[in-house]
Design a protein around this motif. Structure first.
Motif, PDB file in Angstrom:
ATOM      1  N   ILE A   1       0.876  -1.169   0.000  1.00  0.00           N
ATOM      2  CA  ILE A   1       0.000   0.000   0.000  1.00  0.00           C
ATOM      3  C   ILE A   1       0.907   1.210   0.000  1.00  0.00           C
ATOM      4  N   PRO A   2       0.895   2.001  -1.063  1.00  0.00           N
ATOM      5  CA  PRO A   2       1.874   3.093  -1.160  1.00  0.00           C
ATOM      6  C   PRO A   2       1.636   4.182  -0.126  1.00  0.00           C
ATOM      7  N   LYS A   3       2.728   4.734   0.360  1.00  0.00           N
ATOM      8  CA  LYS A   3       2.665   5.880   1.243  1.00  0.00           C
ATOM      9  C   LYS A   3       2.638   7.160   0.401  1.00  0.00           C
ATOM     10  N   ILE A   4       2.159   8.219   0.985  1.00  0.00           N
ATOM     11  CA  ILE A   4       2.096   9.503   0.293  1.00  0.00           C
ATOM     12  C   ILE A   4       3.240  10.383   0.773  1.00  0.00           C
ATOM     13  N   ALA A   5       4.118  10.770  -0.154  1.00  0.00           N
ATOM     14  CA  ALA A   5       5.254  11.642   0.142  1.00  0.00           C
ATOM     15  C   ALA A   5       5.052  12.979  -0.554  1.00  0.00           C
ATOM     16  N   VAL A   6       5.192  14.044   0.211  1.00  0.00           N
ATOM     17  CA  VAL A   6       5.038  15.401  -0.330  1.00  0.00           C
ATOM     18  C   VAL A   6       6.412  16.045  -0.430  1.00  0.00           C
TER      19      VAL A   6
ATOM     20  N   VAL B   1       4.835  11.392   4.740  1.00  0.00           N
ATOM     21  CA  VAL B   1       6.151  12.003   4.887  1.00  0.00           C
ATOM     22  C   VAL B   1       6.192  13.286   4.071  1.00  0.00           C
ATOM     23  N   VAL B   2       6.937  14.274   4.583  1.00  0.00           N
ATOM     24  CA  VAL B   2       7.172  15.524   3.857  1.00  0.00           C
ATOM     25  C   VAL B   2       8.665  15.712   3.698  1.00  0.00           C
ATOM     26  N   PHE B   3       9.100  15.955   2.476  1.00  0.00           N
ATOM     27  CA  PHE B   3      10.486  16.330   2.209  1.00  0.00           C
ATOM     28  C   PHE B   3      10.494  17.840   1.980  1.00  0.00           C
ATOM     29  N   LEU B   4      11.174  18.562   2.853  1.00  0.00           N
ATOM     30  CA  LEU B   4      11.078  20.018   2.907  1.00  0.00           C
ATOM     31  C   LEU B   4      12.388  20.681   2.496  1.00  0.00           C
ATOM     32  N   GLY B   5      12.304  21.653   1.603  1.00  0.00           N
ATOM     33  CA  GLY B   5      13.489  22.419   1.200  1.00  0.00           C
ATOM     34  C   GLY B   5      13.517  22.630  -0.294  1.00  0.00           C
ATOM     35  N   GLY B   6      14.319  21.816  -0.948  1.00  0.00           N
ATOM     36  CA  GLY B   6      14.395  21.921  -2.401  1.00  0.00           C
ATOM     37  C   GLY B   6      15.229  23.097  -2.845  1.00  0.00           C
ATOM     38  N   ASP B   7      14.726  23.837  -3.825  1.00  0.00           N
ATOM     39  CA  ASP B   7      15.528  24.850  -4.515  1.00  0.00           C
ATOM     40  C   ASP B   7      15.633  26.194  -3.815  1.00  0.00           C
TER      41      ASP B   7
ATOM     42  N   LYS C   1       7.486  13.387  10.770  1.00  0.00           N
ATOM     43  CA  LYS C   1       7.188  13.023   9.384  1.00  0.00           C
ATOM     44  C   LYS C   1       8.003  13.846   8.375  1.00  0.00           C
ATOM     45  N   VAL C   2       8.803  14.777   8.837  1.00  0.00           N
ATOM     46  CA  VAL C   2       9.451  15.741   7.937  1.00  0.00           C
ATOM     47  C   VAL C   2      10.961  15.500   7.886  1.00  0.00           C
ATOM     48  N   TYR C   3      11.499  15.483   6.651  1.00  0.00           N
ATOM     49  CA  TYR C   3      12.934  15.307   6.432  1.00  0.00           C
ATOM     50  C   TYR C   3      13.425  16.367   5.440  1.00  0.00           C
ATOM     51  N   PRO C   4      14.711  16.667   5.493  1.00  0.00           N
ATOM     52  CA  PRO C   4      15.244  17.672   4.552  1.00  0.00           C
ATOM     53  C   PRO C   4      15.267  17.152   3.110  1.00  0.00           C
TER      54      PRO C   4
ATOM     55  N   LEU D   1       3.908   7.301  -3.418  1.00  0.00           N
ATOM     56  CA  LEU D   1       3.396   8.195  -4.451  1.00  0.00           C
ATOM     57  C   LEU D   1       3.842   9.597  -4.061  1.00  0.00           C
ATOM     58  N   VAL D   2       4.527  10.261  -4.969  1.00  0.00           N
ATOM     59  CA  VAL D   2       5.110  11.569  -4.676  1.00  0.00           C
ATOM     60  C   VAL D   2       4.189  12.672  -5.200  1.00  0.00           C
TER      61      VAL D   2
END
Length: 791
Positions: free
Chosen positions: A507-512, A530-536, A557-560, A733-734
């Motif tokens: 069952i896929p997890k939802i990643a933002v 999960v949230v991946f926070l930062g980017g450009d 739930k948040v990672y860089p 799923l991203v």
């Protein structure tokens, strides 16, 4: 000695490069090359290319630098084996999965990392070198100081571009041609949409994404001082006359023998409104770009001062000769010059200051005229690789003919490499015996080869008759034998590739993925995993940056999230990562090889972002990872194949704006006449827009380091196809959330959570959140490449 590396799109261009002083050439085969619209070489031509180049002591590098799916890997590996066996000196590659299987199967084959690998920091170069790449081709966006820093701190050979066309976006990270037209630059079929006209914020239409060509003839000494190993000329799509002209000019520059007119020569053969030094020195703005015209300009000839019928009077600022070609700038009207008149008299040539009359239909008073073809320059260039006096390599010979013994003809080069041809014993002459002079004359006929005889020793009895046909055959066989030895054939090798089937049902997890704190908070509340926070570090999110570390530490739930391009901000991000690790944060999403290497070194578990261009199962196995964000260029079928054949956790983009490119050039400021230096930050924190000829509008965001990021006009949305997405068995799923309001972001998460649950309950109808999302997007959606794929 610094290597001069030249392009070869076909055999004439190959000869032009070699005979004008290249130390090495790079070329593509008909298979798996990143310039699929060049002539390229089939297998037999490739063998002849290696023989020809090696006869001149010139190396051959073959481009196998496209992304490969699982079904292509075996054929690519077998093709690489063929190239190794025929003596190719090195492969230039992009795909990290291909890198893995090449090192496993053909470990002795020299490998170079293409600029498509987007290596632009020291850590990335050192990582690739540790994985088996002898050479890395740096991104074209680097300054001389950045190049020198890498060069002084790596054991890898470095290759840099010194002349030719520039990509406005970082190579290897551009999806513009892929998403807009289905022709992928990562697959060797870029349609160059960056050369088209656009408007910025609905102002005047121009070619805002079209840079001038790079030229560094004036800066060769500065480049040499950086310590780089190889200087690369771009141009596998160019004519051989272009290759001859540019290579010969750079050869002279490297040998400190430059001619005064070398810059004029390379300008005449091809330019887009002059040249640029791009990012080598100070960052450039408008002066780097060719806004008016994206194609060859030629050199300014003069203005039309009068017209009568189909004839134009022009006051010349450059010389002109019969046979040259001219064009009316801006009208795409050109003509070859068949006659020139001065004061009513026909002349063969005219000089600056002359007023000439030529046939030029469509010209009007005031038109700017450019000389687009210099016939004399082209003829000189052609003579260098097709003429009677082309450069040849000295060899020596020894001929022996004795009565009752086989005839031997031995040839050898200055390195002592020897080839011997033999024939049956000679006959006794009945009438006139063959003379030594006749033997020498026949054996010296080498004009159809790369060689000439510096000397031939002849030892022969006086009474022998040896037909000229036999002498010719001996010469051909001896020289062919020498060529085969110089070719450097290697033993045939067996290659193999296995995929491990790993059937699974998840069952896929939802990643933002987001750079906005507001979006992150909203998505957590809405139930994402999960949230991946930062980017450009986009300017629009600038107020959030200082809060990122706190927010990450306070939310489990948040990672860089570290993006694919990391340059001047690298040290700051390293420091931040160390602080996060000390606070117990041990996971991150990363798209940059250099940052990946650093994160792994301090103990992070890393999810590989889409910047790694993960196109096949082997690429997922190349780096240690906690998950792999698969390429958005893959179809449903290809995704299924990759996921079912890898043990890594997989991530599939299901929703959001796809980034088309990242550029170190600021489109907004440049369009208003500013470069980075003393820029008044015209972009501010707002979004800007590019509009194309079809009316599509592409958001443009700038980041705090003045890089530009172009996003697709439409939003990828797979909610209507969620059952197909679920069947992939991806672990995540991203959702890419860029500019949504917090309520919109929450709706996206809820719609996909609902869609996943309904799909696993075999409910076919889209749920209420899904319907609301589709209504919100109002048809401004795309399915990306999930069903159409790319060329």
């Amino acid at each position: 000695m610094v290597e001069l590396l030249a392009p070869a799109g076909d055999f004439n261009s190959l000869k032009a490069a070699v005979l004008n002083g290249a130390n090495a050439v790079y070329l593509g085969g008909k298979e798996f090359s990143a310039r699929q619209y060049a002539g390229n070489f089939d297998r037999e031509e490739m063998i002849e290319a290696v023989k020809f180049c090696h006869s001149y002591n010139v190396k051959v590098f073959v481009t196998l630098n496209t992304l490969l799916d699982n079904l292509e890997l075996k054929a690519a590996l077998e093709y690489a084996a063929f190239l190794y066996e025929i003596g190719v000196d090195a492969l230039i590659i992009q795909d990290i999965g291909l890198l893995k299987i090449l090192k496993e199967n053909i470990p002795e084959f020299e490998l170079h990392g293409s600029t498509q690998m987007t290596a632009h920091n020291l850590e990335a170069v050192n990582l690739l070198h540790s994985m088996g790449l002898k050479r890395v081709v740096l991104s074209r966006e680097l300054s001389l100081k950045e190049i020198e820093y890498i060069s002084k701190n790596t054991k890898a050979e470095l290759e840099v571009f010194v002349h030719g066309a520039l990509c406005i976006g970082f190579s290897g990270q551009c999806l513009m041609s892929s998403i807009i037209g289905g022709r992928s630059g990562n697959r060797g079929r870029c349609a160059q949409p960056c050369r088209m006209e656009y408007s910025i914020d609905d102002n005047k239409k121009q070619h805002y994404l079209s840079p001038k060509d790079l030229s560094t003839l004036e800066y060769i000494e500065e480049i040499k001082k950086t310590g780089v190993y190889s200087l690369k000329i771009e141009g596998r799509m160019k004519r051989p006359e272009y290759v001859a002209t540019v290579v010969s000019s750079y050869r002279r520059a490297l040998d400190n023998m430059s001619k005064k007119d070398d810059i004029d020569r390379v300008t005449q053969v091809f330019n887009r409104g002059g040249f640029t030094s791009a990012f080598l020195f100070t960052p450039q703005g408008r002066e780097m770009m060719s806004y008016e015209r994206p194609k060859h300009w030629g050199v300014y000839l003069g203005k039309v001062i009068g017209c009568k019928e189909k004839f134009a009077d022009i006051k010349l600022e450059k010389s002109l000769k019969v046979g040259d070609g001219v064009e009316i700038f801006g009208k795409n009207i050109g003509a070859p010059i068949s006659s020139i008149k001065i004061n009513g008299r026909n002349v063969e040539s005219a000089k600056p200051g002359d007023i000439i009359n030529i046939y030029l239909e469509g010209a009007s008073k005031g038109d700017r005229i450019y000389k687009t073809l210099d016939a004399e320059l082209y003829k000189e260039a052609e003579e260098s690789f097709k003429g009677k006096d082309i450069k040849r390599i000295p060899i020596w010979g020894s001929f022996k003919a004795k009565s009752g013994e086989i005839i031997e003809f031995t040839v050898f080069n200055q390195d002592g490499i020897t080839s011997i041809a033999t024939a049956e014993e000679p006959e006794i002459a009945l009438k006139t015996p063959t003379t030594c002079e006749r033997v020498a004359e026949a054996l010296n006929k080498t004009k159809d080869t790369s060689f000439y005889f510096e000397g031939i020793e002849i030892e022969m009895d006086d009474n022998l008759a040896i037909p000229v046909s036999k002498l010719n055959l001996l010469r051909r066989e001896a020289i062919e034998g020498l060529l085969e030895k110089l070719q450097g054939k290697r033993e045939k090798i067996n290659v193999n590739i296995d995929f491990s089937k790993t059937k699974k049902s998840v069952i896929p997890k939802i990643a933002v993925k987001t750079g906005s704190l507001e979006i992150a908070e909203s998505c957590i509340d809405a139930g994402c995993d999960v949230v991946f926070l930062g980017g450009d570090l986009l300017r629009k999110n600038k107020e959030d940056f200082n809060e990122f570390p706190r927010f990450i530490k306070e939310n489990k739930k948040v990672y860089p999230w570290y993006p694919e391009i990391i340059l001047e901000e690298f040290e700051t991000l390293k420091k931040q990562a160390i602080e996060l690790k000390e606070k117990g944060i041990d996971k991150a999403l990363c798209g940059n090889m250099g940052m990946y290497s650093f994160l792994r070194g301090i103990g992070f578990d890393v999810y590989l972002d889409s910047g790694f261009n993960l196109f096949n199962s082997k690429s997922c196995e190349t780096f240690k990872n906690s998950g792999c964000h698969l390429s958005p260029e893959l179809t449903i079928k290809q995704l299924s194949n990759v996921i079912s054949n890898t043990e890594s956790k997989t991530m599939v983009l299901a929703h959001g704006r796809i980034k088309l490119m990242t550029s170190r050039h600021c489109f907004v400021g440049s369009s208003m006449g500013h470069g980075k230096k003393d820029c008044p930050v015209l972009c501010k924190n707002q979004v800007h827009y590019l509009r194309d000829r079809m009316g599509e509008v592409f958001p443009v965001y700038t980041d705090v380091n003045c890089r530009s990021h172009i996003y697709n006009s439409k939003i990828l949305c797979t909610i209507e196809h969620i059952k197909d997405i679920i069947k992939l068995n991806a672990d995540f799923l991203v959702l890419n959330l860029l500019d949504e309001e917090k309520d919109e972001a929450a709706l996206v998460v809820k719609a996909y959570r609902e869609g996943i649950e309904r799909a696993f309950n075999n409910e076919f109808k889209i749920g209420s959140y899904g319907e609301e999302l589709l209504e919100e997007l109002k048809g401004n959606i795309t399915k990306g490449h999930l069903y159409r794929g790319v060329l």
